[in-house]
Write a protein that holds these residues in place. Structure first.
Motif, mmCIF file in Angstrom:
data_model
loop_
_atom_site.group_PDB
_atom_site.id
_atom_site.type_symbol
_atom_site.label_atom_id
_atom_site.label_comp_id
_atom_site.label_asym_id
_atom_site.label_seq_id
_atom_site.Cartn_x
_atom_site.Cartn_y
_atom_site.Cartn_z
ATOM 1 N N ALA A 52 -28.874 8.733 -75.847
ATOM 2 C CA ALA A 52 -29.784 8.653 -75.564
ATOM 3 C C ALA A 52 -30.628 7.690 -75.181
ATOM 4 O O ALA A 52 -31.134 7.170 -73.931
ATOM 5 N N ILE A 53 -30.071 6.204 -75.926
ATOM 6 C CA ILE A 53 -30.409 4.558 -75.750
ATOM 7 C C ILE A 53 -29.744 4.330 -74.906
ATOM 8 O O ILE A 53 -30.327 4.330 -74.140
ATOM 9 N N SER A 54 -28.450 5.559 -74.303
ATOM 10 C CA SER A 54 -28.184 4.665 -72.511
ATOM 11 C C SER A 54 -28.888 5.328 -71.606
ATOM 12 O O SER A 54 -29.374 4.520 -71.106
ATOM 13 N N CYS A 55 -29.399 6.334 -71.993
ATOM 14 C CA CYS A 55 -30.352 7.248 -70.622
ATOM 15 C C CYS A 55 -31.277 7.234 -70.580
ATOM 16 O O CYS A 55 -31.547 6.406 -69.438
ATOM 17 N N PHE A 56 -32.192 6.413 -72.141
ATOM 18 C CA PHE A 56 -33.153 5.717 -71.226
ATOM 19 C C PHE A 56 -33.747 4.106 -71.311
ATOM 20 O O PHE A 56 -34.255 3.333 -70.463
ATOM 21 N N LYS A 57 -32.298 3.338 -71.142
ATOM 22 C CA LYS A 57 -31.928 1.910 -70.483
ATOM 23 C C LYS A 57 -31.038 2.743 -69.309
ATOM 24 O O LYS A 57 -31.670 1.799 -68.741
ATOM 25 N N HIS A 58 -30.646 3.667 -68.880
ATOM 26 C CA HIS A 58 -30.318 3.639 -67.874
ATOM 27 C C HIS A 58 -32.131 3.732 -66.701
ATOM 28 O O HIS A 58 -31.940 3.708 -65.354
ATOM 29 N N ALA A 59 -32.904 4.479 -67.564
ATOM 30 C CA ALA A 59 -33.905 5.215 -66.794
ATOM 31 C C ALA A 59 -34.958 3.588 -67.093
ATOM 32 O O ALA A 59 -36.474 4.296 -66.433
ATOM 33 N N GLY A 60 -34.528 2.457 -66.965
ATOM 34 C CA GLY A 60 -35.624 1.452 -67.139
ATOM 35 C C GLY A 60 -36.395 1.099 -68.420
ATOM 36 O O GLY A 60 -37.102 0.484 -68.437
ATOM 37 N N LEU A 66 -38.054 1.932 -75.836
ATOM 38 C CA LEU A 66 -37.301 2.262 -76.658
ATOM 39 C C LEU A 66 -36.928 2.579 -79.194
ATOM 40 O O LEU A 66 -37.550 3.362 -79.086
ATOM 41 N N LYS A 67 -37.827 2.015 -79.461
ATOM 42 C CA LYS A 67 -38.660 0.759 -80.863
ATOM 43 C C LYS A 67 -39.258 2.545 -81.044
ATOM 44 O O LYS A 67 -39.526 3.186 -81.826
ATOM 45 N N ARG A 68 -40.483 2.178 -80.012
ATOM 46 C CA ARG A 68 -41.255 2.916 -79.788
ATOM 47 C C ARG A 68 -41.586 4.680 -80.255
ATOM 48 O O ARG A 68 -41.521 5.778 -80.679
ATOM 49 N N TYR A 72 -41.750 7.213 -82.859
ATOM 50 C CA TYR A 72 -42.323 7.889 -82.619
ATOM 51 C C TYR A 72 -42.005 9.617 -82.631
ATOM 52 O O TYR A 72 -42.019 10.543 -83.942
ATOM 53 N N GLU A 73 -41.011 9.211 -82.474
ATOM 54 C CA GLU A 73 -39.500 11.219 -82.796
ATOM 55 C C GLU A 73 -39.669 10.965 -84.314
ATOM 56 O O GLU A 73 -39.265 12.442 -84.720
ATOM 57 N N SER A 74 -39.716 10.215 -84.967
ATOM 58 C CA SER A 74 -39.401 10.433 -86.202
ATOM 59 C C SER A 74 -40.430 11.327 -87.223
ATOM 60 O O SER A 74 -39.881 12.167 -87.905
ATOM 61 N N ASP A 75 -42.093 11.403 -86.463
ATOM 62 C CA ASP A 75 -42.878 11.516 -86.686
ATOM 63 C C ASP A 75 -43.487 12.661 -85.671
ATOM 64 O O ASP A 75 -44.520 12.377 -85.023
ATOM 65 N N GLU A 76 -42.552 13.733 -85.416
ATOM 66 C CA GLU A 76 -42.930 14.006 -84.110
ATOM 67 C C GLU A 76 -44.626 14.502 -83.687
ATOM 68 O O GLU A 76 -45.472 14.909 -83.091
#
Length: 141
Positions: A52-60, A66-68, A72-76
């Protein structure tokens, strides 16, 4: 359950071990166990997170985004609106990047065709082509 050393995971994702340690310091990689010698032990959960990190980083996505996102994902349920907004913002930025990249691609294709034709003109002693004949042409395959 499969486990991985820091070197195995770093090699798998094409990063330095220091990057994984940094992600851990930044709380992007959490719950990293250690063996009796103190070496990090990663699991499939970490592999998924790194994908996921790699994908999101490639997406800019920035480190802050990423931190946010992962916070957020920890409490969707409580942060679904913020997650959607963050992803919509990233999507819109990608759409803009794609358009810019497509324009650059077309310019490169036009120049490539022009200079190939100039090369042919040199080889055959024929007149040089005119850029105006290429400037608006679509050379996509």
């Amino acid at each position: 359950m499969a486990t991985y050393s820091i070197r195995e995971l770093a090699d798998r994702f094409g990063v330095q071990p220091s990057t994984l340690r940094y992600y851990e310091d930044q709380e992007l990689l959490t719950d990293v166990d250690r063996d009796d010698a103190g070496r990090r032990i990663y699991s499939d959960h970490h592999v998924d997170r790194l994908k996921a990190i790699s994908c999101f980083k490639h997406a800019g996505m920035s480190l802050d985004e990423l931190k946010r996102f992962f916070a957020y994902e920890s409490d969707e349920r409580a942060h679904i609106t913020q997650m959607v907004e963050l992803l919509e913002h990233r999507r819109d930025a990608i759409v803009e990047q794609r358009a810019t990249l497509e324009d650059a691609y077309m310019h490169v294709l036009r120049k490539l065709h022009l200079y190939r034709d100039i090369q042919s003109s040199i080889e055959h002693g024929t007149p040089y082509p005119d850029w105006a004949d290429y400037a608006d042409k679509d050379f996509r395959p």
